[in-house]
Design a protein around this motif. Structure first.
Motif, PDB file in Angstrom:
ATOM      1  N   SER A  92      54.641  55.058 -30.531  1.00  0.00           N
ATOM      2  CA  SER A  92      54.723  55.596 -29.609  1.00  0.00           C
ATOM      3  C   SER A  92      54.243  54.478 -28.601  1.00  0.00           C
ATOM      4  N   CYS A  93      53.251  54.002 -29.559  1.00  0.00           N
ATOM      5  CA  CYS A  93      53.263  52.751 -27.570  1.00  0.00           C
ATOM      6  C   CYS A  93      54.207  51.605 -27.616  1.00  0.00           C
ATOM      7  N   LEU A  94      54.897  51.324 -28.105  1.00  0.00           N
ATOM      8  CA  LEU A  94      55.979  50.292 -27.990  1.00  0.00           C
ATOM      9  C   LEU A  94      56.646  51.148 -27.140  1.00  0.00           C
ATOM     10  N   ALA A  95      57.354  52.731 -27.381  1.00  0.00           N
ATOM     11  CA  ALA A  95      58.424  53.183 -26.468  1.00  0.00           C
ATOM     12  C   ALA A  95      57.798  53.570 -25.283  1.00  0.00           C
ATOM     13  N   ARG A  96      56.218  53.539 -24.973  1.00  0.00           N
ATOM     14  CA  ARG A  96      55.985  54.182 -23.855  1.00  0.00           C
ATOM     15  C   ARG A  96      56.028  52.594 -23.190  1.00  0.00           C
ATOM     16  N   ALA A  97      55.246  51.762 -23.553  1.00  0.00           N
ATOM     17  CA  ALA A  97      55.641  50.329 -22.835  1.00  0.00           C
ATOM     18  C   ALA A  97      57.033  50.592 -22.401  1.00  0.00           C
ATOM     19  N   PHE A  98      57.719  50.120 -22.957  1.00  0.00           N
ATOM     20  CA  PHE A  98      59.662  49.842 -22.877  1.00  0.00           C
ATOM     21  C   PHE A  98      59.831  51.171 -21.792  1.00  0.00           C
ATOM     22  N   ILE A  99      59.722  52.225 -22.087  1.00  0.00           N
ATOM     23  CA  ILE A  99      59.718  53.164 -20.888  1.00  0.00           C
ATOM     24  C   ILE A  99      59.642  52.937 -19.023  1.00  0.00           C
ATOM     25  N   ARG A 100      58.198  52.678 -19.123  1.00  0.00           N
ATOM     26  CA  ARG A 100      57.072  52.397 -18.037  1.00  0.00           C
ATOM     27  C   ARG A 100      57.940  51.725 -17.419  1.00  0.00           C
ATOM     28  N   ALA A 101      58.110  50.111 -18.341  1.00  0.00           N
ATOM     29  CA  ALA A 101      58.993  48.737 -17.986  1.00  0.00           C
ATOM     30  C   ALA A 101      59.873  49.094 -17.203  1.00  0.00           C
ATOM     31  N   ARG A 102      60.704  50.104 -17.174  1.00  0.00           N
ATOM     32  CA  ARG A 102      62.030  50.565 -16.951  1.00  0.00           C
ATOM     33  C   ARG A 102      61.683  51.405 -15.728  1.00  0.00           C
ATOM     34  N   LEU A 103      60.784  52.401 -15.237  1.00  0.00           N
ATOM     35  CA  LEU A 103      60.524  53.254 -14.601  1.00  0.00           C
ATOM     36  C   LEU A 103      59.743  53.528 -13.789  1.00  0.00           C
ATOM     37  N   GLY A 104      58.143  52.545 -14.125  1.00  0.00           N
ATOM     38  CA  GLY A 104      57.416  52.392 -13.334  1.00  0.00           C
ATOM     39  C   GLY A 104      56.055  52.385 -13.651  1.00  0.00           C
ATOM     40  N   ASP A 105      54.848  51.833 -14.227  1.00  0.00           N
ATOM     41  CA  ASP A 105      53.725  52.090 -14.123  1.00  0.00           C
ATOM     42  C   ASP A 105      53.024  53.775 -14.198  1.00  0.00           C
ATOM     43  N   GLN A 106      53.053  54.246 -12.975  1.00  0.00           N
ATOM     44  CA  GLN A 106      53.413  55.389 -13.157  1.00  0.00           C
ATOM     45  C   GLN A 106      54.074  56.803 -13.892  1.00  0.00           C
ATOM     46  N   GLU A 107      55.045  56.706 -14.824  1.00  0.00           N
ATOM     47  CA  GLU A 107      56.286  57.945 -15.275  1.00  0.00           C
ATOM     48  C   GLU A 107      54.492  58.069 -15.841  1.00  0.00           C
ATOM     49  N   GLU A 108      54.985  59.490 -16.246  1.00  0.00           N
ATOM     50  CA  GLU A 108      54.284  60.526 -17.948  1.00  0.00           C
ATOM     51  C   GLU A 108      55.574  59.768 -18.540  1.00  0.00           C
ATOM     52  N   VAL A 109      54.905  59.606 -20.043  1.00  0.00           N
ATOM     53  CA  VAL A 109      55.938  59.659 -20.549  1.00  0.00           C
ATOM     54  C   VAL A 109      54.567  60.627 -22.330  1.00  0.00           C
ATOM     55  N   PRO A 110      55.927  61.702 -22.290  1.00  0.00           N
ATOM     56  CA  PRO A 110      54.454  62.404 -23.047  1.00  0.00           C
ATOM     57  C   PRO A 110      55.452  62.110 -24.250  1.00  0.00           C
ATOM     58  N   SER A 111      55.021  62.092 -25.586  1.00  0.00           N
ATOM     59  CA  SER A 111      55.352  62.429 -27.136  1.00  0.00           C
ATOM     60  C   SER A 111      56.330  63.228 -27.139  1.00  0.00           C
ATOM     61  N   PRO A 112      57.233  62.985 -27.679  1.00  0.00           N
ATOM     62  CA  PRO A 112      58.045  64.125 -28.510  1.00  0.00           C
ATOM     63  C   PRO A 112      58.539  64.659 -29.482  1.00  0.00           C
ATOM     64  N   THR A 113      56.447  64.249 -29.957  1.00  0.00           N
ATOM     65  CA  THR A 113      57.177  64.436 -31.242  1.00  0.00           C
ATOM     66  C   THR A 113      56.987  66.639 -31.564  1.00  0.00           C
ATOM     67  N   PHE A 114      56.778  67.294 -30.135  1.00  0.00           N
ATOM     68  CA  PHE A 114      57.818  69.180 -29.997  1.00  0.00           C
ATOM     69  C   PHE A 114      59.031  69.109 -29.430  1.00  0.00           C
ATOM     70  N   THR A 115      59.428  68.226 -28.923  1.00  0.00           N
ATOM     71  CA  THR A 115      60.256  68.313 -27.744  1.00  0.00           C
ATOM     72  C   THR A 115      61.456  67.315 -28.744  1.00  0.00           C
ATOM     73  N   LEU A 116      60.737  66.977 -29.667  1.00  0.00           N
ATOM     74  CA  LEU A 116      62.333  66.350 -30.464  1.00  0.00           C
ATOM     75  C   LEU A 116      62.656  64.898 -29.520  1.00  0.00           C
ATOM     76  N   VAL A 117      63.145  65.788 -28.630  1.00  0.00           N
ATOM     77  CA  VAL A 117      63.164  64.067 -27.483  1.00  0.00           C
ATOM     78  C   VAL A 117      63.407  64.336 -26.103  1.00  0.00           C
ATOM     79  N   GLN A 118      62.542  62.835 -25.394  1.00  0.00           N
ATOM     80  CA  GLN A 118      62.249  63.467 -24.155  1.00  0.00           C
ATOM     81  C   GLN A 118      63.815  62.264 -23.406  1.00  0.00           C
ATOM     82  N   VAL A 119      64.797  62.155 -22.264  1.00  0.00           N
ATOM     83  CA  VAL A 119      65.260  62.127 -21.895  1.00  0.00           C
ATOM     84  C   VAL A 119      64.999  61.400 -20.403  1.00  0.00           C
TER      85      VAL A 119
END
Length: 154
Positions: free
Chosen positions: A45-72
């Motif tokens: 999750s740490c790696l995925a969160r860093a990936f998403i924030r690198a693409r969308l900006g450091d302020q992007e909220e990146v919740p874990s998709p553990t319960f939703t299964l997928v975040q888009v």
């Protein structure tokens, strides 16, 4: 089935795992599927969160998709799918999530890819995070030609 050489990279701390995620973000393109393997707490999750924030900006909220299964997420017309398949009970549930189509057109980060069973996409990049003392080691294989090597090179 092609056998791809595996490359490794030491990740001595969470910052190094985040740096790998940012590097992957700079190289990823639509149609890339990244399978993130490793036990609970390995840094997937740490790696995925860093990936998403690198693409969308450091302020992007990146919740874990553990319960939703997928975040888009939408990155200038490219969808980024972050899937956590830990709670899948059968591999065929992947069809209900729409991952099969996302594998072709989006950038997909998939935690717990073993839950895909026979639905593993061919040509996916696999990053296996292993405990190594206080840090981690990333074992990287597959993906587009040269991608695993580029990620392993610090």
């Amino acid at each position: 089935m092609a056998i791809f050489p595996a490359h490794s990279r030491d990740l001595p701390d969470p910052e190094a795992t985040e740096a790998l995620g940012r590097k992957l973000a700079a190289l990823a393109r639509p149609g890339d599927v990244v399978l993130l393997e490793g036990p609970i707490g390995a840094g997937k999750s740490c790696l995925a969160r860093a990936f998403i924030r690198a693409r969308l900006g450091d302020q992007e909220e990146v919740p874990s998709p553990t319960f939703t299964l997928v975040q888009v997420y939408n990155d200038r017309g490219t969808e980024i799918w972050h899937a956590d398949l830990y709670r899948l009970t059968h591999p065929d549930e992947v069809w209900e999530l729409g991952l099969d189509q996302a594998f072709e057109t989006s950038i997909c980060l998939v935690e717990w890819p073993d839950r895909l069973g026979r639905h593993l996409p061919p040509g996916a990049l696999t990053i296996r995070l292993n405990s190594m003392g206080e840090g981690r080691q990333a074992v990287i294989a597959g993906g587009r030609p040269g991608l695993a090597q580029a990620l392993a090179d610090g």
